[in-house]
Write an enzyme that holds these catalytic residues in place. Sequence first.
Site, PDB file in Angstrom:
ATOM      1  N   HIS A 318       0.875  -1.182   0.000  1.00  0.00           N
ATOM      2  CA  HIS A 318       0.000   0.000   0.000  1.00  0.00           C
ATOM      3  C   HIS A 318       0.908   1.226   0.000  1.00  0.00           C
ATOM      4  O   HIS A 318       1.817   1.336   0.822  1.00  0.00           O
ATOM      5  CB  HIS A 318      -0.879  -0.014   1.253  1.00  0.00           C
ATOM      6  CG  HIS A 318      -2.016   0.956   1.196  1.00  0.00           C
ATOM      7  ND1 HIS A 318      -1.825   2.317   1.203  1.00  0.00           N
ATOM      8  CD2 HIS A 318      -3.348   0.758   1.129  1.00  0.00           C
ATOM      9  CE1 HIS A 318      -3.016   2.917   1.146  1.00  0.00           C
ATOM     10  NE2 HIS A 318      -3.949   1.993   1.104  1.00  0.00           N
ATOM     11  N   ARG A 338      -6.260  10.386  -0.098  1.00  0.00           N
ATOM     12  CA  ARG A 338      -5.982  10.934  -1.440  1.00  0.00           C
ATOM     13  C   ARG A 338      -7.276  11.127  -2.229  1.00  0.00           C
ATOM     14  O   ARG A 338      -7.392  12.083  -2.995  1.00  0.00           O
ATOM     15  CB  ARG A 338      -5.005  10.008  -2.185  1.00  0.00           C
ATOM     16  CG  ARG A 338      -3.559  10.187  -1.706  1.00  0.00           C
ATOM     17  CD  ARG A 338      -2.620   9.181  -2.333  1.00  0.00           C
ATOM     18  NE  ARG A 338      -2.780   7.863  -1.743  1.00  0.00           N
ATOM     19  CZ  ARG A 338      -2.752   6.717  -2.395  1.00  0.00           C
ATOM     20  NH1 ARG A 338      -2.551   6.721  -3.706  1.00  0.00           N
ATOM     21  NH2 ARG A 338      -2.891   5.573  -1.775  1.00  0.00           N
TER      22      ARG A 338
HETATM   23  O1  MEZ Z   1      -9.104  -2.028  -0.264  1.00  0.00           O
HETATM   24  C1  MEZ Z   1      -8.250  -1.623   0.526  1.00  0.00           C
HETATM   25  O2  MEZ Z   1      -7.164  -2.152   0.653  1.00  0.00           O
HETATM   26  C2  MEZ Z   1      -8.551  -0.399   1.317  1.00  0.00           C
HETATM   27  C3  MEZ Z   1      -9.960   0.021   1.376  1.00  0.00           C
HETATM   28  C4  MEZ Z   1      -7.538   0.272   1.868  1.00  0.00           C
HETATM   29  C5  MEZ Z   1      -7.542   1.713   2.164  1.00  0.00           C
HETATM   30  O3  MEZ Z   1      -6.671   2.413   1.645  1.00  0.00           O
HETATM   31  O4  MEZ Z   1      -8.369   2.201   2.911  1.00  0.00           O
END
Ligand code: MEZ
Length: 535
Positions: A318, A338
Amino acid sequence: MYSEKFSESLKLVEQARDKNIALEPARMTAEQKDTLLATYHPDYKTDEFEVLKIGANKGEKVPMELAAMLEAKSRISANDVDLTKPDIDCDVLIIGGGGAGCSAAIEADEAGAKAVIVTKLRIGDANTMMAEGGIQAADKENDSPAIHFLDAFGGGHFAAKKELLYKLVNNAPEAILWLNELGVEFDKDKDGNMITTHGGGTSRKRMHAAKDYSGAEIMRTLRDEVLNRKIPVIDFTAAIELILDENGNAAGAVLMNMETKDLLVAKAKTVIIATGGAGRMHYQGFPTSNHYGATADGLVLGYRVGAKLLYADTLQYHPTGAAFPEQIFGALVTEKVRSLGAKLVNKNGEVFMHPLETRDVAAASIIRECGDRQNGVDTGNGLGVWLDTPMIEKIGGEGTIEKRIPAMMRMFGKYGIDIRKEPILVYPTLHYQNGGLDINENGETTNVKNLFVAGEAVGGIHGRNRLMGNSLLDIIVFGRNAGTNAAQRSKEVNVGKLTLSHIDKFLKERNEAGIDSTEVSPKLLPNYVHNAKEQ
Ligand code: MEZ
């Protein structure tokens, strides 16, 4: 509160804020993305991967930490348990108590099957609980499942199994209605319409949310439903080995009490693996946004009985894990930040990418900015870039942050950082296992009968990269799907004699391949070492 050492860079970010809000950064071309990924994305670091020597995916590469678990020895030998006297006998055994496991249990129960959930921690201790930004569904007038399909298929590098993705997007609107009926408190406007936003790689606003704790709200609701239905849940009990019957079909699992280490035998007509992800494997030394039990267990259990993996070499980092302060290192900073307008800015106050590129591209871009381009901020515990959160209040008006992302405000507020006024520091964090066990559209593994899989342990729904909000969606769609189909199948199954003979077969394969590691799997919990010297 930031110390003096950040002040110069913070000043540049503040000075450039209005100009940066007005800036519309260009999207990268497909060619630029390919080059960026190949150079900076962790999935392309060949020396971090190992080729499997045994099993259904022999010859394919996976992260080296995962290879060690897939090729490790069982925690038991076949004669450690008496399979003739099962402690549990049920129609559908569900391994895992997260969103996928609970959705499966609810539908299996609804179909009249005797379902049992076993979970190595407690029901709800799962990545579902940690998901923040929302769940996708094309249920607005300007959108359609076909557009949702195109977004996700492109975002996943055209690698998703089409029939699985088709099912995901077509069942999405109904999944939202189901959750809404069960009691999930989705964000709605004054007329009761669901509020939706963009995520990275979406061409329509289709992210439904419960502020920035969407996963916790969904998990709360599913857990309540499981408990209200009185579906048996066995907490603190891990599945450590699957049991097959004499015909080679899944027929239960050996369970281990996490405290006493006592073993139990669960016999079942069908088994659903819903064990979730692998962030606590800390591939390539990355921190993680995942819950404590995310150790790829389901992949190991399935692999040892011969099930195939798909795309186990691809992980999602992420883009915005917390990089500062150290106490929350790696914790998720939702993509919704974002979506609401905050941009990524380097140490010089420069916007260096479009904020809503897909996650793999965004992560690689941050890694490049902090690496070769040397534009990262030294956090004292590594590097990071700024996520300029005060932009949200400027764009959406005062109070937007408190209303839409209160959990983010609280998480940083604890450490004296007011995200309405100050930007935050972020760096990629290990977030999601794109790959997993290969299933057909009924949720059953492609080569072990009566073995179903749902949630993050599945590979192929999203291809080689997943879009935000499609995971909360897949645990519901494929959890329910597995529950319904396993319940249906259980009506036709006559379980043959139970056996653990695959353990010896696997050991033989190991020996023949010259594997002599002493590791055992599944891992179950991360092995963090307490360093007394640091006290
Ligand atoms: O789907 C995801 O991983 C999610 C909703 C993460 C996020 O950034 O909130």
